[in-house]
Design a protein around this motif. Structure first.
Motif, PDB file in Angstrom:
ATOM      1  N   SER A 251       0.892  -1.327  -0.272  1.00 49.15           N
ATOM      2  CA  SER A 251       0.121   0.030   0.202  1.00 49.15           C
ATOM      3  C   SER A 251       0.980   1.168  -0.262  1.00 49.15           C
ATOM      4  O   SER A 251       1.988   1.056   0.128  1.00 49.15           O
TER       5      SER A 251
ATOM      6  N   ILE B 263      -5.786   0.246  -0.519  1.00 48.53           N
ATOM      7  CA  ILE B 263      -6.073   1.623  -0.173  1.00 48.53           C
ATOM      8  C   ILE B 263      -7.168   2.027   0.748  1.00 48.53           C
ATOM      9  O   ILE B 263      -8.051   1.122   0.690  1.00 48.53           O
ATOM     10  N   SER B 264      -7.320   3.182   1.250  1.00 43.59           N
ATOM     11  CA  SER B 264      -8.371   3.704   1.960  1.00 43.59           C
ATOM     12  C   SER B 264      -9.434   3.964   1.038  1.00 43.59           C
ATOM     13  O   SER B 264      -9.003   4.640   0.046  1.00 43.59           O
ATOM     14  N   SER B 265     -10.697   3.989   1.375  1.00 43.81           N
ATOM     15  CA  SER B 265     -11.686   4.112   0.475  1.00 43.81           C
ATOM     16  C   SER B 265     -12.031   5.738   0.251  1.00 43.81           C
ATOM     17  O   SER B 265     -12.596   6.242  -0.510  1.00 43.81           O
TER      18      SER B 265
ATOM     19  N   ASN C 183      -7.057   8.831   0.562  1.00 36.51           N
ATOM     20  CA  ASN C 183      -5.815   8.283  -0.192  1.00 36.51           C
ATOM     21  C   ASN C 183      -5.357   9.396  -1.232  1.00 36.51           C
ATOM     22  O   ASN C 183      -6.010  10.105  -1.575  1.00 36.51           O
TER      23      ASN C 183
ATOM     24  N   ARG D 115      -4.143  10.437  -4.589  1.00 36.44           N
ATOM     25  CA  ARG D 115      -4.238   9.713  -5.727  1.00 36.44           C
ATOM     26  C   ARG D 115      -3.015  10.078  -6.430  1.00 36.44           C
ATOM     27  O   ARG D 115      -2.406   9.083  -7.486  1.00 36.44           O
TER      28      ARG D 115
ATOM     29  N   ILE E 240      -6.881  -3.361  -7.049  1.00 36.88           N
ATOM     30  CA  ILE E 240      -6.961  -2.537  -5.696  1.00 36.88           C
ATOM     31  C   ILE E 240      -8.115  -2.925  -4.698  1.00 36.88           C
ATOM     32  O   ILE E 240      -9.305  -3.120  -5.041  1.00 36.88           O
TER      33      ILE E 240
ATOM     34  N   ARG F 280     -10.081  -1.836  -1.402  1.00 38.58           N
ATOM     35  CA  ARG F 280     -10.311  -0.524  -0.910  1.00 38.58           C
ATOM     36  C   ARG F 280     -10.920  -0.978   0.837  1.00 38.58           C
ATOM     37  O   ARG F 280     -11.868  -1.600   0.934  1.00 38.58           O
ATOM     38  N   LYS F 281     -10.070  -0.491   1.711  1.00 32.76           N
ATOM     39  CA  LYS F 281     -10.432  -0.636   3.262  1.00 32.76           C
ATOM     40  C   LYS F 281     -11.403   0.529   3.470  1.00 32.76           C
ATOM     41  O   LYS F 281     -11.279   1.687   3.191  1.00 32.76           O
TER      42      LYS F 281
END
Length: 209
Positions: free
Chosen positions: A42, A177-179, A182, A184, A204, A206-207
């Motif tokens: 990540s 990644i964080s939803s 993040n 970009r 990817i 998404r957390k």
């Protein structure tokens, strides 16, 4: 209900389905390409990366596959151990300093088909020196003879100036990644880096925040 099933309850249904789909995609890839090694990494979501990697590893062991996790992020050792309870000591380079065989660093977890190797805690400069000295890729590849899957858990991309030696070990990658939170630009920079090293992306994850 076992411990890993309880942990999965913390994920929403869409994420659980994505974890399962990713596990199957990796399983299919490794059937066609037995030498494949998958990097979980990540930009800045180290703990979520561990969660994704360990849940996918667990899914694969439930499918009767053997998984070796090579943890290259010393800051994640405690988190990984909370999943697998191996009481493993970081010994990757300690082993290579006295042996030609990385297999001697393998330690067993509480799960029959899930084993672990942890890297020692060291500064990036020293870590890169160790990678260069011991040619980790050449030591890692033969382990595919014993495992259906080799998972590499990488440090956060933003924490390292030189991520190349990590990517050189991998054939494929899962990026977490964080939803919501993040960068970009930084994410695109990382994905470009993956492409530069010809690492196949499984997509990817998404957390949810």
């Amino acid at each position: 209900m076992n411990e890993n099933e309880e942990r999965l309850m913390d994920f929403n249904e869409d994420v659980i389905n994505k974890l399962y789909d990713t596990a199957i995609a990796i399983r299919n890839e490794n059937h066609d390409n037995p030498n494949n090694k998958t990097l979980f990494s990540s930009v800045d979501q180290g703990m979520a990366t561990v969660e994704a990697a360990m849940h996918i590893a667990y899914i694969l062991t439930e499918l009767k596959d053997k998984v070796l996790v090579v943890n290259l992020d010393s800051s994640s050792t405690e988190k990984i151990e909370s999943y697998i309870h191996s009481k493993a000591k970081p010994n990757l380079f300690t082993t290579l300093s006295t042996s030609m065989f990385l297999s001697e660093a393998i330690q067993h977890s509480k799960y029959e088909k899930l084993d672990i190797i942890h890297v020692e805690d060291m500064a990036e400069e020293e870590l890169m020196k160790q990678f260069s000295q011991y040619n980790v890729l050449s030591k890692l590849s033969p382990l595919k003879s014993y495992y259906n899957h080799i998972f590499l858990i990488g440090p956060e991309f933003q924490s390292m100036e030189n991520y190349g030696p990590i990517l050189e070990l991998a054939d494929s990658a899962v990026t977490v990644i964080s939803s919501k939170k993040n960068d970009r630009h930084e994410l695109n920079h990382y994905l470009q880096k993956i492409n530069l090293f010809n690492v196949k992306s499984f997509g990817i994850l998404r957390k949810a925040d």
